[in-house]
Design a protein around this motif. Structure first.
Motif, short mmCIF file in Angstrom:
data_model
loop_
_atom_site.label_atom_id
_atom_site.label_comp_id
_atom_site.label_asym_id
_atom_site.label_seq_id
_atom_site.Cartn_x
_atom_site.Cartn_y
_atom_site.Cartn_z
N GLU A 176 115.39 -8.44 38.75
CA GLU A 176 115.82 -7.99 37.43
C GLU A 176 116.18 -6.52 37.45
O GLU A 176 115.64 -5.74 38.24
CB GLU A 176 114.66 -8.22 36.43
CG GLU A 176 114.96 -7.90 34.99
CD GLU A 176 115.95 -8.86 34.37
OE1 GLU A 176 117.15 -8.73 34.69
OE2 GLU A 176 115.53 -9.71 33.56
N ILE A 180 118.88 -2.04 30.62
CA ILE A 180 120.20 -2.60 30.30
C ILE A 180 121.34 -1.78 30.89
O ILE A 180 122.45 -2.29 31.08
CB ILE A 180 120.36 -2.72 28.76
CG1 ILE A 180 121.52 -3.67 28.42
CG2 ILE A 180 120.54 -1.35 28.13
CD1 ILE A 180 121.60 -4.00 26.94
N TRP A 220 119.95 -9.48 27.86
CA TRP A 220 119.27 -8.19 27.73
C TRP A 220 119.30 -7.69 26.28
O TRP A 220 118.45 -6.89 25.88
CB TRP A 220 119.92 -7.16 28.65
CG TRP A 220 119.24 -7.08 29.99
CD1 TRP A 220 119.52 -7.80 31.11
CD2 TRP A 220 118.13 -6.25 30.32
NE1 TRP A 220 118.67 -7.47 32.13
CE2 TRP A 220 117.80 -6.50 31.67
CE3 TRP A 220 117.38 -5.31 29.63
CZ2 TRP A 220 116.76 -5.86 32.34
CZ3 TRP A 220 116.35 -4.66 30.29
CH2 TRP A 220 116.04 -4.93 31.62
#
Length: 274
Positions: A176, A180, A220
């Motif tokens: 991940e 963002i 996100w």
């Protein structure tokens, strides 16, 4: 002999209390599929009802989007009919019964919510999700299964939903971005690669990567890609209809208008319909 009266159940055969019970639905479906019941219902199989199940699911989603409780109630009922049919078909085949379905899902819900039904702890929804995934992993291990996060995703899912579910899974597994900004930078990178693509195959490849990254951006942002795009489709449709209406009100031939004229109508329709 005098003609025999039809003893088939009608709506009057059930009290209001009975009509409010799931067992009554199961009894009705069983009657429909029994000898002497409905020919169409008797012919149905798990396979033949797949399209019906999908359509009813989408109608539930549409009812949710409409925000009409009465419509949602009706559509949820139609979806329950699909559950009842599949359970009855399985019972007839000797595969399983509704009780087996309920037993399994009830046990699963209790097992995966130890913070409610046992001495587990979860301070927020995020921790609940982490615990859920951990319990699922333990269940798979107990069954001798060892699936990657990208395995076991239903292949019939719409592509946007498939992408988002896969991203959710690998994200929970630790693959991940930190925040963002990493996703936004990736979009810029993918756009540049799309512009540089030289062949149709390369362009298709880069378009796919860009779409995949856009799904990640919606994830996100706390949204679901299917919902975001569906609402965008609805907005576009309303605005386009608004353009056509404005043109008709002004006796304009919409198809003959220039792009600039259509853009003016578009902006006006956008202000009117949102």
């Amino acid at each position: 002999m005098p003609p025999q009266e039809d003893s088939s159940p009608t709506q009057d055969s059930f009290s209001e209390q009975e009509l409010g019970k799931f067992q009554t639905l199961m009894d009705i479906v069983a009657r429909l599929r029994a000898p002497g019941g409905c020919p169409w219902d008797r012919e149905q199989t798990h396979e033949s009802l797949k399209r019906n199940l999908l359509e009813e699911s989408y109608e539930v989603i549409e009812a949710i989007d409409q925000g009409d409780p009465a419509v949602l109630s009706e559509e949820l009922g139609d979806l329950l009919v699909q559950v009842a049919f599949h359970a009855d078909i399985a019972k007839e085949a000797g595969d399983f019964q509704l009780e087996d379905v309920l037993r399994e899902i009830n046990a699963k819900l209790v097992r995966r919510h130890p913070h409610v039904f046992a001495d587990g702890h979860a301070k927020d929804a995020r921790e609940v999700e982490r615990n859920w995934e951990q319990i699922k992993a333990e269940e798979r291990k107990a069954k001798g299964e060892s699936k990657s996060p990208v395995e076991g995703i239903p292949g019939n899912l719409p592509a946007l939903a498939y992408a988002q579910l896969m991203q959710d899974r690998v994200g929970k597994a630790g693959f991940e971005w930190d925040d963002i900004s990493g996703v936004l930078d990736k979009i810029v990178e993918e756009v540049a690669e799309l512009k540089a693509a030289a062949t149709p195959e390369e362009k298709m490849h880069e378009l796919g990567d860009l779409l995949f990254t856009m799904v990640n951006l919606t994830r996100w942002s706390g949204e679901h890609a299917e919902d975001v795009l569906r609402k965008a489709n609805q907005r576009f449709g309303k605005r386009y209809l608004g353009m056509e209406k404005l043109a008709a009100e002004r006796s304009l031939d919409f198809n003959s208008l220039s792009l600039n004229q259509k853009e003016e109508l578009w902006q006006e329709a956008k202000r009117l319909v949102g």
